[in-house]
Design an enzyme around this catalytic site. Structure first.
Site, short mmCIF file in Angstrom:
data_model
loop_
_atom_site.label_atom_id
_atom_site.label_comp_id
_atom_site.label_asym_id
_atom_site.label_seq_id
_atom_site.Cartn_x
_atom_site.Cartn_y
_atom_site.Cartn_z
CD1 TRP A 53 41.70 40.87 34.06
CD2 TRP A 53 40.18 41.80 35.40
NE1 TRP A 53 41.08 41.87 33.36
CE2 TRP A 53 40.14 42.46 34.15
CE3 TRP A 53 39.31 42.22 36.40
CZ2 TRP A 53 39.27 43.51 33.89
CZ3 TRP A 53 38.44 43.26 36.14
CH2 TRP A 53 38.43 43.90 34.89
CG HIS A 54 38.75 42.18 40.14
ND1 HIS A 54 38.41 40.93 39.72
CD2 HIS A 54 37.69 42.97 39.85
CE1 HIS A 54 37.19 40.96 39.21
NE2 HIS A 54 36.73 42.18 39.27
N GLY A 55 43.31 43.03 40.71
CA GLY A 55 44.37 43.83 41.31
C GLY A 55 45.54 43.00 41.77
#
Lengths: 483, 287
Positions: free
Chosen positions: A326-328
């Site tokens: 989700w972060h990257g």
């Protein structure tokens, strides 16, 4: 628009005055103002992507609305999946399309194929898409599950989706908490507004003084990691730990504080996570709105900690890896999630994950030796994991870790830019001391309300503002904008 | 709600007053304390931007100090001159660079552009007039705010460390060892337009020198024939005659130099500087 920009210094008072002085009589008009202000706030970055927010708003509003009329289980399920597909489809395309193409090409080449014709696109990642997508999804899922009545008020729903304080970097609010606040009459609460200003002040301190200053050191050390010894690299990782905490929790504090000025209560997003005594406690205190989102909408539907050993371990890995992803769109984030899962699993298997549910040194001023060691070890483990988060590639992370776990860890760190390092260390000590004093509160500066004379409180507030003005550098974007 | 707005505003006002008090106190204190190491009775100053900085080696020019600095527009030269007039026993003459790129609109950026302002303004804030502060604040409030922050931080640090030597903020001869024939310089894209602001501040410098009875002359340091800003020669001459006809102009642009005397199209290297400095010494000291 950035919170730490000149535009915001004018934007906030104008919206505040219009909201409370001119439009306070009509809730619907107040909500409309929030929508217009929020779209303006977002549109200053790139107005084209307002269409995405608007489309997402219409889709989820309509699907939520139709849940009220459609009672057939299959049709309801189809509508739910339509919402999930639209929202995750946007997110997937804008955030992960190129990543999947690149990964496919690399794998295909590795297997001996020739991946001609699979090209990446020049895609701009819309700011905050991961945040508002999850927020709108929570609405549809909760209405589907019957936890929330669908709203008929489109303006209130549009304001809920686009609410400017938390639109681009959270906290990710649940519809069950935030949406009803848009449909209730709001009255100005003096105490809440004053508390909001204090929280904004501490948020700015964290962002401008801690995060932006630590970023200078962390960036130089990580960008030239091949030149530095293990000790300097560890120092760089520690600076990054403070940078990301100051940056993200600073943003959350400002968002929550600004919301209070408009009469809204957002959920706490960080609870002094670096004072955690184990990794499980850390994850209960770090980015709480995302962790609980994944817990409620992914981990529990997967079975959570019920079932056999295999499913327990599988579920933990899934939630941490998805959270990392989700972060990257980079394998480094996936590995970061995996490392945290590896930290978490032994604690869970030993049934230790619920042993530290209170605040460290609950009724004491100072922690015990045992607590110091526990907090130190947890901080060290999270710092090691952050190396994957901050590095450009996994191989860079591994090289840094190899150096850290070598004899060069015992070499004196060489990095000291113009002697500012002493000032930075002083600021960090000051920051940690304040965080410690406010660890039991909703936000740090609330500890001053307990027993400090008014003069001392004002003096501290003035010193904080003075430090922000005096030590500020060039305004930097918030890290979490990219997520 | 009114109580909230009233309390917030009153706190902001008190804080702003405190800030003004600190700013004024620090500035006045530093004005008294700032010193420069000079023992010359009769002093000749050479001022300007990087062309001047790299061209006049003051070790070869009698009784002369080079106070030019890279990226310096007239706005900052004026502040520097104000300091020098207060702190140098007797300033006899000032030779000030006046060349093609200094009338170009890019000088506006050199005055209040982000990168230039945070680099230049903090060094001279205590010498700026209210009007100067307004010029910076009006054109780039955020940059001005950052400069103010840096100024206060650095000034307080200097007071704490008792460091009042101002020499480092004033520029000086810069030796360049590179050679244009070895590494040709890249041409910069020249924006069209004239910087009214820079011309306005040049007039202020002229007036300041006049007020203090300092002899002022403009110099144009040699520029390579391929120098991109030479395209505005016509405008340059027009402004010189129209605005500054009463100021002596020493045009060294045609001083005989080889390409190998240039570091790039705008700057002389060490060898070129030596030739020019010897000539300049002879020119100004044998008049």
């Amino acid at each position: 628009m950035l919170f730490n920009s000149l535009e915001f210094m004018f934007f906030l008072p104008i919206v505040f005055v219009a909201y409370w002085f001119f439009l306070k009589k009509t809730l619907r008009i107040q909500n409309l103002l929030i929508v217009v202000a929020s779209y303006y706030f977002y549109g200053l970055w790139d107005w084209r992507f307002l269409t995405l927010i608007f489309f997402s708003t219409i889709v989820d509003y309509s699907i939520g609305y139709s849940f009220d009329y459609i009672k057939t289980a299959t049709k309801r399920k189809v509508l739910l999946w339509l919402s999930i597909l639209v929202n995750l489809g946007f997110l997937g395309f804008f955030k992960y399309f190129n990543f999947f193409i690149e990964s496919f090409k690399e794998t295909y080449s590795f297997l001996g194929g020739n991946p001609v014709g699979y090209n990446t696109l020049q895609i701009i990642l819309p700011v905050g898409i991961s945040f508002y997508t999850f927020q709108t999804l929570s609405y549809t899922i909760d209405v589907y599950k019957g936890k929330l009545q669908p709203t008929k008020d489109f303006v209130a729903f549009a304001a809920f989706v686009s609410f400017f304080p938390q639109l681009v970097a959270g906290p990710i609010e649940r519809a069950t908490n935030l949406l009803p606040q848009f449909t209730r009459k709001r009255t100005f609460d003096y105490e809440k507004a004053v508390d909001g200003v204090k929280q904004i002040l501490w948020g700015f301190f964290k962002k401008i003084i801690i995060a932006d200053k630590c970023a200078i050191y962390a960036n130089i050390i990580f960008n030239n990691s091949e030149e530095y010894s293990g000790s300097t690299l560890l120092l760089g990782a520690i600076f990054f730990s403070f940078q990301i905490y100051g940056d993200f929790s600073g943003y959350s504090d400002i968002a929550i504080g600004v919301s209070k000025l408009f009469g809204f209560d957002l959920k706490k997003n960080f609870a002094t996570p670096y004072f955690s005594r184990d990794i499980a406690e850390f994850w209960r205190r770090w980015h709480i709105s995302l962790s609980t989102w994944f817990r409620d909408y992914l981990y529990i539907p997967l079975g959570g900690s019920r079932g056999g050993l295999y499913s327990k371990i599988r579920n933990v890995f899934i939630i941490f890896i998805v959270s990392g992803f989700w972060h990257g769109a980079n394998w480094t984030f996936v590995v970061w999630g995996g490392v945290n899962a590896l930290y978490f699993i032994p604690i869970m298997l030993l049934n230790y994950n619920r042993s530290n549910t209170d605040v460290v040194a609950q009724n004491k001023l100072f922690p015990s030796i045992k607590e110091i060691l526990q907090v130190g070890l947890t901080f060290f483990l999270t710092t090691i994991a952050w190396i994957f988060f901050r590095s450009e590639t996994i191989s860079q992370s591994l090289i840094i870790l190899k150096k850290i776990f070598s004899t060069s860890l015992f070499v004196k760190p060489i990095y000291d830019k113009d002697g500012d390092l002493k000032l930075m260390l002083f600021l960090l000590i000051f920051f940690i001391a304040f965080e410690w004093m406010g660890r039991k509160k909703e936000h740090v500066l609330q500890f001053l309300e307990d027993s400090y004379p008014k003069v001392i409180k004002y003096l501290i507030f003035y010193i904080l503002v003075f430090m922000i003005l005096l030590l500020k550098g060039k305004s930097q974007e918030f890290i979490y904008f990219q997520f | 709600m009114k109580k909230f707005v009233y309390k917030l505003l009153s706190n902001i006002i008190v804080f702003m007053l405190l800030l003004v008090f600190v700013f004024t106190g620090v500035s006045e204190f530093l004005k008294v304390k700032n010193k420069i190491n000079t023992s010359l009775e009769q002093q000749t100053l050479v001022m300007g931007h990087s062309h001047t900085e790299c061209a006049y080696n003051d070790a070869f020019i009698i009784n002369t100090s080079n106070f030019a600095a890279s990226g310096e527009s007239y706005f900052y030269t004026l502040q520097k001159l104000r300091f020098l007039i207060e702190n140098v026993d007797k300033i006899d003459r000032v030779f000030l660079e006046f060349s093609n790129n200094q009338i170009n609109v890019k000088m506006d950026d050199w005055t209040y552009g982000d990168a230039y302002m945070v680099n230049k303004a903090p060094g001279f804030m205590q010498y700026m007039s209210v009007e100067d502060h307004i010029v910076l604040g009006k054109n780039n409030f955020e940059g001005y705010f950052n400069s103010l922050s840096i100024y206060l931080r650095e000034s307080l640090l200097r007071i704490v460390k008792q460091n009042f030597d101002y020499s480092k903020s004033l520029g000086g001869y810069l030796k360049l060892n590179r050679n244009i024939t070895e590494k040709p310089s890249k041409l910069e894209e020249v924006k069209r337009g004239v910087s009214d602001l820079n011309i306005k501040y040049l007039k202020k410098i002229v007036a300041l020198c006049h007020e203090h009875k300092i002899s002022l002359a403009f110099i144009r340091t040699p520029q390579h024939i391929q120098y991109e800003y030479l395209v505005n020669e016509k405008d340059f001459q027009k402004i010189r005659y129209a605005e500054f006809n009463d100021v002596k102009f020493i045009d060294l642009n045609d001083f005989a130099l080889e390409s190998s005397d240039f570091a790039d199209f705008g700057h002389l290297n060490e060898q070129g500087a030596l030739k020019l400095s010897e000539y300049f010494n002879m020119l100004i000291n044998n008049e």
